[in-house]
Each structure stands twice: as C-alpha cells, then as structure tokens.
Enzyme design. Structure first.
Site, short mmCIF file in Angstrom:
data_model
loop_
_atom_site.label_atom_id
_atom_site.label_comp_id
_atom_site.label_asym_id
_atom_site.label_seq_id
_atom_site.Cartn_x
_atom_site.Cartn_y
_atom_site.Cartn_z
N TYR A 143 -11.52 -9.71 1.71
CA TYR A 143 -11.61 -8.57 0.50
C TYR A 143 -13.04 -8.19 0.32
O TYR A 143 -13.28 -7.13 -0.41
CB TYR A 143 -10.91 -8.70 -0.47
N ALA A 195 0.50 -6.90 -2.44
CA ALA A 195 1.68 -7.48 -2.05
C ALA A 195 3.02 -6.81 -2.08
O ALA A 195 4.04 -7.13 -1.43
CB ALA A 195 1.73 -9.04 -2.17
N ASN A 233 -2.96 1.05 -3.92
CA ASN A 233 -3.01 -0.28 -3.35
C ASN A 233 -1.96 -0.98 -4.01
O ASN A 233 -2.37 -1.67 -5.09
CB ASN A 233 -4.47 -0.69 -3.35
N GLU A 259 -1.36 5.44 0.19
CA GLU A 259 -1.46 4.20 0.27
C GLU A 259 -2.69 3.72 1.01
O GLU A 259 -2.94 4.23 2.00
CB GLU A 259 -0.30 3.81 1.03
N HIS A 292 -5.29 0.17 1.82
CA HIS A 292 -5.41 -1.30 2.01
C HIS A 292 -7.10 -1.42 2.23
O HIS A 292 -7.59 -0.84 3.28
CB HIS A 292 -4.53 -1.94 2.78
N ARG A 340 -3.37 -8.82 10.52
CA ARG A 340 -3.04 -9.95 9.79
C ARG A 340 -1.59 -10.31 10.26
O ARG A 340 -0.85 -10.20 10.99
CB ARG A 340 -3.55 -9.71 8.28
N PRO A 378 -1.29 -6.19 -7.56
CA PRO A 378 -1.15 -7.61 -7.96
C PRO A 378 -2.75 -8.26 -7.14
O PRO A 378 -2.60 -7.91 -6.01
CB PRO A 378 0.05 -8.21 -7.69
N ASN A 379 -3.27 -8.88 -8.00
CA ASN A 379 -4.17 -9.77 -7.48
C ASN A 379 -5.71 -9.14 -7.21
O ASN A 379 -6.77 -9.58 -6.99
CB ASN A 379 -3.92 -10.53 -6.13
N ARG A 424 -11.73 -13.27 -4.88
CA ARG A 424 -10.59 -13.53 -3.94
C ARG A 424 -10.90 -13.41 -2.44
O ARG A 424 -11.10 -12.31 -2.30
CB ARG A 424 -9.47 -12.57 -4.49
#
Ligand code: DQA
Length: 140
Positions: free
Chosen positions: A22, A74, A71, A95, A97, A104, A9-10, A17
């Site tokens: 990012y 969220a 990725n 995985e 990111h 964060r 998502p996103n 964004r």
C-alpha cells in the site's frame, strides 16, 4: 463540484500497513495534496473501520454530493449491505483500490460493490483516487 472520499477498514493505517503493498505514505498527506491540486473542487474525507458507519455516510452524502470515491477495503469483497447502500443513493460512486486486487489472492478478485458503482479504478497506488477525480471531472 463536491466530491466525498470514503475509506473503509484498515485504511487509517496507510503508511504503516503493509507498505510493500500500500506504500509508505499516509492518506492525510496525500489528501492535502489532492485538495491543493483541485482548488475548485469541494472535497470531504471520511474513514471508518465500521461497516454501518460507512453506510450511514453514504446515506448522508448520497442525495446532495456530486460524486463519491469509495475504497471499501475488505468490505468490498463481503458486503451486500454496502452494495445496497450504493444502489439506494442518487450520487454516483466510483470504487477504488490502491493495489491491483486482481494480482492478489483469489478472494480479492470478486467485488460485491462493483455492480452498483459507475466504474472501478484499481492498482495505481494512491493515484487511484486522483484518477477517480479525473473520471468525475470528465463526466461533468
Ligand atoms: C484494498 C484492497 C482490499 O482487498 C483490501 O482488503 C484493502 C485495501 C486496496 O485499496 O487495495 O483493505 O481496497
């Protein structure tokens, strides 16, 4: 070697964004460069904002592809269903990111999917995806 990149998502908004976190580059642009850099690898790319569609894609690719670079956005921090999907397939999953989630907010420090993946790469911007490709090549 056949590698599938799955973005959650996103991540369709990369480039627009929160560029301070990012970066300013869209994923399609980066993906084109990645394919050029590894002409011998067969890549595919899938993005969805919908948890069930990500799971369906893992099921579809997870018995015939050599590796999946995921990725999960969220959903990383929330999804038991994605963890189960990764556990349920044969294809190894890395995985990734873009941001260093450990620098964060606290809620990003825990991943529901890391325990089901063969490894985790985070914090190197879009280069995290290339590092995952290198990890699959090194495992060959
Ligand atoms: C992300 C980190 C997640 O915490 C966040 O929800 C994202 C992107 C990353 O690539 O840095 O959507 O997975």
């Amino acid at each position: 070697m056949k590698l599938l990149i799955v973005n959650g998502p996103n991540l369709n908004l990369l480039g627009k964004r929160e560029p301070g976190i990012y970066g300013a580059r869209g994923f399609e642009d980066y993906y084109a460069e990645l394919k050029q850099r590894y002409p011998d690898i067969e890549f595919d790319y899938f993005q969805s904002n919908i948890e069930g569609e990500l799971i369906n894609k893992l099921h579809e690719a997870g018995f015939s592809w050599d590796g999946i670079i995921l990725n999960a956005g969220a959903y990383t921090h929330t999804s038991v269903a994605l963890q189960d999907a990764i556990r349920g397939i044969n294809t190894p999953v890395i995985e990734v990111h873009i941001s260093n989630v450990h620098q964060r907010e606290e809620f990003r420090h825990h991943s529901m999917i890391s325990c089901a993946c063969i490894g985790v790469i985070c914090g190197f911007g879009l280069d995290s995806y290339r590092l995952a490709v290198e990890a699959f090549l090194a495992k060959k």
